[in-house]
Design a protein around this motif. Structure first.
Motif, PDB file in Angstrom:
ATOM      1  N   GLU A 199     -50.596  14.198  12.759  1.00  0.00           N
ATOM      2  CA  GLU A 199     -49.243  14.836  12.952  1.00  0.00           C
ATOM      3  C   GLU A 199     -48.927  14.677  14.386  1.00  0.00           C
ATOM      4  OE1 GLU A 199     -47.750  18.178  10.660  1.00  0.00           O
ATOM      5  OE2 GLU A 199     -48.326  17.301   8.897  1.00  0.00           O
ATOM      6  N   VAL A 200     -48.023  14.293  14.875  1.00  0.00           N
ATOM      7  CA  VAL A 200     -47.724  14.118  16.296  1.00  0.00           C
ATOM      8  C   VAL A 200     -46.839  15.231  16.942  1.00  0.00           C
ATOM      9  CG1 VAL A 200     -47.024  12.635  18.082  1.00  0.00           C
ATOM     10  CG2 VAL A 200     -47.904  11.761  16.129  1.00  0.00           C
ATOM     11  N   PHE A 201     -47.364  15.790  18.278  1.00  0.00           N
ATOM     12  CA  PHE A 201     -46.417  16.702  18.838  1.00  0.00           C
ATOM     13  C   PHE A 201     -45.992  16.234  20.149  1.00  0.00           C
ATOM     14  CE2 PHE A 201     -49.341  18.406  15.386  1.00  0.00           C
ATOM     15  CZ  PHE A 201     -48.694  19.391  14.795  1.00  0.00           C
ATOM     16  N   ILE A 219     -40.367   8.644  19.706  1.00  0.00           N
ATOM     17  CA  ILE A 219     -40.137   9.506  18.711  1.00  0.00           C
ATOM     18  C   ILE A 219     -39.364   8.759  17.644  1.00  0.00           C
ATOM     19  CG2 ILE A 219     -38.592  11.356  18.012  1.00  0.00           C
ATOM     20  CD1 ILE A 219     -39.228  12.846  20.818  1.00  0.00           C
ATOM     21  N   ARG A 220     -38.318   7.711  17.876  1.00  0.00           N
ATOM     22  CA  ARG A 220     -37.786   7.037  17.053  1.00  0.00           C
ATOM     23  C   ARG A 220     -38.954   6.177  16.152  1.00  0.00           C
ATOM     24  NH1 ARG A 220     -36.268   1.876  17.554  1.00  0.00           N
ATOM     25  NH2 ARG A 220     -36.697   2.112  19.793  1.00  0.00           N
ATOM     26  N   LEU A 221     -39.638   5.370  16.991  1.00  0.00           N
ATOM     27  CA  LEU A 221     -40.606   4.471  16.250  1.00  0.00           C
ATOM     28  C   LEU A 221     -41.535   5.554  15.485  1.00  0.00           C
ATOM     29  CD1 LEU A 221     -41.219   2.006  19.095  1.00  0.00           C
ATOM     30  CD2 LEU A 221     -39.944   1.566  17.092  1.00  0.00           C
ATOM     31  N   LEU A 222     -41.982   6.229  15.772  1.00  0.00           N
ATOM     32  CA  LEU A 222     -42.881   7.218  15.006  1.00  0.00           C
ATOM     33  C   LEU A 222     -42.068   7.767  13.547  1.00  0.00           C
ATOM     34  CD1 LEU A 222     -44.403   9.659  17.587  1.00  0.00           C
ATOM     35  CD2 LEU A 222     -45.799   7.692  16.235  1.00  0.00           C
ATOM     36  N   ASN A 225     -41.831   4.894  11.061  1.00  0.00           N
ATOM     37  CA  ASN A 225     -42.922   4.520  10.576  1.00  0.00           C
ATOM     38  C   ASN A 225     -43.491   5.568   9.743  1.00  0.00           C
ATOM     39  OD1 ASN A 225     -43.846   1.713  11.414  1.00  0.00           O
ATOM     40  ND2 ASN A 225     -43.004   2.336  13.336  1.00  0.00           N
ATOM     41  N   HIS A 226     -42.725   6.556   9.378  1.00  0.00           N
ATOM     42  CA  HIS A 226     -42.825   7.611   8.474  1.00  0.00           C
ATOM     43  C   HIS A 226     -44.050   8.507   9.115  1.00  0.00           C
ATOM     44  CE1 HIS A 226     -40.526   5.076   5.867  1.00  0.00           C
ATOM     45  NE2 HIS A 226     -41.396   4.148   6.029  1.00  0.00           N
ATOM     46  N   LEU A 227     -44.111   8.856   9.969  1.00  0.00           N
ATOM     47  CA  LEU A 227     -45.219   9.851  10.945  1.00  0.00           C
ATOM     48  C   LEU A 227     -44.523  10.840  11.190  1.00  0.00           C
ATOM     49  CD1 LEU A 227     -47.060   7.588  12.975  1.00  0.00           C
ATOM     50  CD2 LEU A 227     -47.923   8.899  11.053  1.00  0.00           C
TER      51      LEU A 227
END
Length: 292
Positions: A199-201, A219-222, A225-227
């Motif tokens: 998970e990205v913070f 943030i949009r690309l993540l 891509n369902h992250l």
């Protein structure tokens, strides 16, 4: 004979060694200025609508006359023409600086603006992920205030100058900046991301970090891509030392992966995917803007 190189001041093309700023210039005297750094591909600015909107938001905050700035289409065309005039055929870094007109002391005599466009070649075409991960540290001597100005790139940059000197003294590739709550919020010229359990913070804009154009794209690309992406109230050293991956982002470099902070060593997995997505997205943006 060396080819002449040009800049643009208020729509006028000048040789880059032409004196353009007087001693009364408000950017020089008071830091009364904003700027944007923009990556250009195929001689056109990338994600220029986002850069222009951030500039307008900053101008409104600083009570500059937004009507005195040319429309986005005109500025984008001027950047492209300047790149062509300077015979730059690869990717280019453009800097667009806006400064209030001369006059007054602390209190301005007027609120209209001047603008300056500069361009310089980049060493890569398309975003390239750094082969060697960055070694970074945390700059703790000064903190960045949390206020309405924090989101924008202004000519008031002494904190970052001092942080840059610290980076150089320590032999590091980058340093992280603290806000006035002593939370880590960004890099020297970049936004900060870290990965824990896939998970990205990243720090919230309300922490005082720059409202990065590249941050927005990542943030949009993540999410596309369902992250899972969590915007949080900054971070601390212990949290970053528990992360599996850390990377920095800005509009010019895209993303740069971090290999080490203190004694911690990081992986480079998601960073590779993001770099690929960025290049695909940039190519789509260029095609869509050409067709429109």
């Amino acid at each position: 004979m060396q080819q002449p190189f040009y800049i643009v001041l208020n729509g006028h093309r000048l040789l880059n060694d032409t004196p353009v700023l007087r001693s009364e210039n408000r950017a020089f005297r008071y830091g009364d200025a904003l700027f944007e750094t923009i990556r250009c591909m195929h001689q056109r600015p990338l994600w220029f609508t986002d850069h222009y909107q951030r500039l307008l938001n900053g101008m409104s905050l600083l009570k500059m006359d937004v009507k005195s700035l040319p429309p986005a289409g005109i500025l984008a065309a001027e950047i492209s023409t300047l790149i062509q005039k300077n015979r730059l055929f690869g990717d280019v870094r453009a800097r667009l600086t806006i400064f209030r007109e001369e006059g007054g002391l602390y209190t301005p005599a007027g609120n209209k603006v001047n603008y300056l466009i500069e361009v310089s070649p980049l060493t890569s075409n398309g975003y390239e992920l750094n082969n060697k991960g960055l070694l970074i540290d945390v700059y703790t001597s000064e903190q960045k205030p949390i206020n309405h100005f924090s989101h924008y790139k202004t000519a008031n940059a002494l904190l970052f100058v001092m942080a840059g000197l610290f980076k150089k003294e320590q032999g590091k590739d980058d340093v992280l900046i603290l806000n006035s709550h002593h939370h880590i919020i960004e890099g020297l010229a970049s936004n900060l991301f870290w990965v824990i359990n896939q998970e990205v913070f990243t720090p919230l804009r309300s922490t005082g970090c720059v409202d990065g154009i590249m941050r927005k794209q990542i943030i949009r690309l993540l999410r596309e891509n369902h992250l899972r992406v969590h915007e949080v109230s900054g971070t601390d050293l212990n949290t970053l030392l528990q992360a599996e991956e850390v990377f920095l982002s800005n509009a010019i470099q895209g993303i740069q992966w971090v290999v080490g902070l203190k004694q911690k060593r990081y992986f480079c997995k998601l960073s590779k995917d993001i770099c690929r997505w960025l290049n695909e997205d940039a190519a789509n943006y260029m095609q869509d803007s050409q067709e429109s």
